[in-house]
Design a protein around this motif. Structure first.
Motif, PDB file in Angstrom:
ATOM      1  N   UNK A  36       0.833  -1.205   0.000  1.00 40.37           N
ATOM      2  CA  UNK A  36       0.000   0.000   0.000  1.00 40.37           C
ATOM      3  C   UNK A  36       0.865   1.251   0.000  1.00 40.37           C
ATOM      4  N   UNK A  37       0.434   2.222  -0.763  1.00 35.59           N
ATOM      5  CA  UNK A  37       1.092   3.534  -0.797  1.00 35.59           C
ATOM      6  C   UNK A  37       0.170   4.531  -0.109  1.00 35.59           C
ATOM      7  N   UNK A  38       0.734   5.321   0.792  1.00 34.00           N
ATOM      8  CA  UNK A  38      -0.052   6.265   1.581  1.00 34.00           C
ATOM      9  C   UNK A  38       0.471   7.680   1.351  1.00 34.00           C
ATOM     10  N   UNK A  39      -0.426   8.558   0.973  1.00 38.27           N
ATOM     11  CA  UNK A  39      -0.100   9.979   0.911  1.00 38.27           C
ATOM     12  C   UNK A  39      -0.635  10.590   2.197  1.00 38.27           C
ATOM     13  N   UNK A  40       0.247  10.974   3.078  1.00 32.70           N
ATOM     14  CA  UNK A  40      -0.149  11.403   4.414  1.00 32.70           C
ATOM     15  C   UNK A  40      -1.044  12.637   4.373  1.00 32.70           C
ATOM     16  N   UNK A  41      -0.710  13.575   3.516  1.00 35.97           N
ATOM     17  CA  UNK A  41      -1.490  14.805   3.370  1.00 35.97           C
ATOM     18  C   UNK A  41      -1.338  15.242   1.916  1.00 35.97           C
ATOM     19  N   UNK A  42      -2.319  14.870   1.117  1.00 34.48           N
ATOM     20  CA  UNK A  42      -2.185  15.044  -0.335  1.00 34.48           C
ATOM     21  C   UNK A  42      -1.978  16.514  -0.706  1.00 34.48           C
ATOM     22  N   UNK A  43      -1.107  16.707  -1.691  1.00 32.86           N
ATOM     23  CA  UNK A  43      -0.872  18.049  -2.217  1.00 32.86           C
ATOM     24  C   UNK A  43      -1.012  18.021  -3.733  1.00 32.86           C
ATOM     25  N   UNK A  44      -1.210  19.183  -4.326  1.00 35.32           N
ATOM     26  CA  UNK A  44      -1.466  19.242  -5.770  1.00 35.32           C
ATOM     27  C   UNK A  44      -0.278  18.719  -6.574  1.00 35.32           C
ATOM     28  N   UNK A  45       0.934  18.833  -6.047  1.00 41.13           N
ATOM     29  CA  UNK A  45       2.090  18.323  -6.796  1.00 41.13           C
ATOM     30  C   UNK A  45       2.218  16.799  -6.736  1.00 41.13           C
ATOM     31  N   UNK A  46       1.273  16.159  -6.067  1.00 34.98           N
ATOM     32  CA  UNK A  46       1.215  14.703  -6.080  1.00 34.98           C
ATOM     33  C   UNK A  46       0.194  14.186  -7.090  1.00 34.98           C
ATOM     34  N   UNK A  47      -0.384  15.092  -7.859  1.00 34.09           N
ATOM     35  CA  UNK A  47      -1.217  14.689  -8.988  1.00 34.09           C
ATOM     36  C   UNK A  47      -0.332  13.983  -9.998  1.00 34.09           C
ATOM     37  N   UNK A  48      -0.671  12.718 -10.303  1.00 30.87           N
ATOM     38  CA  UNK A  48       0.216  11.921 -11.155  1.00 30.87           C
ATOM     39  C   UNK A  48      -0.441  10.582 -11.457  1.00 30.87           C
ATOM     40  N   UNK A  49       0.242   9.809 -12.301  1.00 34.25           N
ATOM     41  CA  UNK A  49      -0.113   8.410 -12.524  1.00 34.25           C
ATOM     42  C   UNK A  49       0.761   7.582 -11.589  1.00 34.25           C
ATOM     43  N   UNK A  50       0.127   6.747 -10.776  1.00 31.83           N
ATOM     44  CA  UNK A  50       0.858   5.900  -9.844  1.00 31.83           C
ATOM     45  C   UNK A  50       0.805   4.450 -10.326  1.00 31.83           C
ATOM     46  N   UNK A  51       1.978   3.828 -10.353  1.00 30.03           N
ATOM     47  CA  UNK A  51       2.098   2.474 -10.880  1.00 30.03           C
ATOM     48  C   UNK A  51       2.720   1.572  -9.836  1.00 30.03           C
ATOM     49  N   UNK A  52       2.063   0.454  -9.606  1.00 29.55           N
ATOM     50  CA  UNK A  52       2.568  -0.575  -8.708  1.00 29.55           C
ATOM     51  C   UNK A  52       3.160  -1.684  -9.566  1.00 29.55           C
ATOM     52  N   UNK A  53       4.217  -2.317  -9.081  1.00 27.99           N
ATOM     53  CA  UNK A  53       4.838  -3.412  -9.818  1.00 27.99           C
ATOM     54  C   UNK A  53       5.354  -4.458  -8.837  1.00 27.99           C
ATOM     55  N   UNK A  54       5.567  -5.662  -9.363  1.00 28.10           N
ATOM     56  CA  UNK A  54       6.176  -6.703  -8.546  1.00 28.10           C
ATOM     57  C   UNK A  54       7.143  -7.505  -9.402  1.00 28.10           C
TER      58      UNK A  54
END
Lengths: 113, 112
Positions: free
Chosen positions: B75-93
């Motif tokens: 799991x990925x947690x953004x503690x306090x989201x900010x506008x510069x965290x607008x993005x595509x997030x990709x998980x991989x294994x």
């Protein structure tokens, strides 16, 4: 400073011709290289890889060439098809760098019918 | 067939919210990764994990944390989201450090 570079942001090729995508790296500790293809709104899909003990690996229409002395690798797609239109990422991993992969910025390939 | 599943394809969150991005793999892989993809920057590693309860910072961990309580879930947690965290997030294994990584379909996060 980017350790994996793809200096061409985009490339257009006619259907049936060869597509050549290039990748340069700076870290001589990299020993395993991969190419991924990514369509919009989807995750990257693994295409082909090459270990530093080889200089060529082939899989169907896709061939990757590695030139260690130049720290350069290239992906050849022959023949190119419209379905190959996507963003292509080069990635590298180093034995002493850790278990993660370092990605280049990507090259957008457009194959024109 | 290998499968990495991310819980959401699209998310819209407000600035300051705590955001959870979930990722599950069904391949019994040791390694799991979180990347973000931004135009012209490629995929940048946020965090990775090579075992349950183990985590390592990647290139851009600031503003993020992760949790791996079970082998299949990262799991990925953004503690306090900010506008510069607008993005595509990709998980991989990946099975090991010597094999390719398999990616999920991505989560497009917009922080307003």
């Amino acid at each position: 400073d980017q350790q994996v570079k793809q200096n061409s942001p985009s490339l257009s090729v006619q259907e049936g011709r060869i597509s050549i995508l290039n990748c340069d790296y700076t870290n001589s500790m990299f020993d395993y290289f991969l190419w991924y293809k990514k369509y919009p709104a989807e995750g990257p899909t693994f295409l082909i890889s090459i270990s530093s003990i080889k200089d060529k690996n082939e899989d169907g229409r896709f061939t990757v060439f590695l030139n260690k002395s130049a720290k350069h690798l290239s992906l050849h797609i022959v023949p190119s098809q419209p379905g190959d239109s996507a963003v292509y990422f080069c990635a590298a991993r180093g034995y002493n760098y850790g278990q993660n992969f370092v990605f280049g910025p990507g090259t957008r390939l457009s194959v024109l019918p | 067939d290998v499968k990495v599943t991310q819980s959401s394809r699209y998310l819209v969150k407000r600035t300051g919210e705590k955001v959870f991005l979930e990722c599950v793999q069904d391949m019994d892989h040791e390694n799991m990764f979180w990347y973000r993809q931004d135009p012209g920057l490629g995929l940048r590693l946020i965090y990775f994990s090579y075992d349950v309860k183990m985590k390592e910072k990647g290139d851009i961990p600031e503003g993020y944390s992760v949790s791996r309580e079970k082998k299949e879930r990262f799991s990925l947690i953004l503690e306090s989201a900010s506008t510069n965290q607008t993005s595509m997030y990709l998980c991989a294994s990946s099975l090991t450090s010597n094999t390719e990584a398999f990616f999920g379909q991505g989560t497009r996060l917009t922080v307003v």
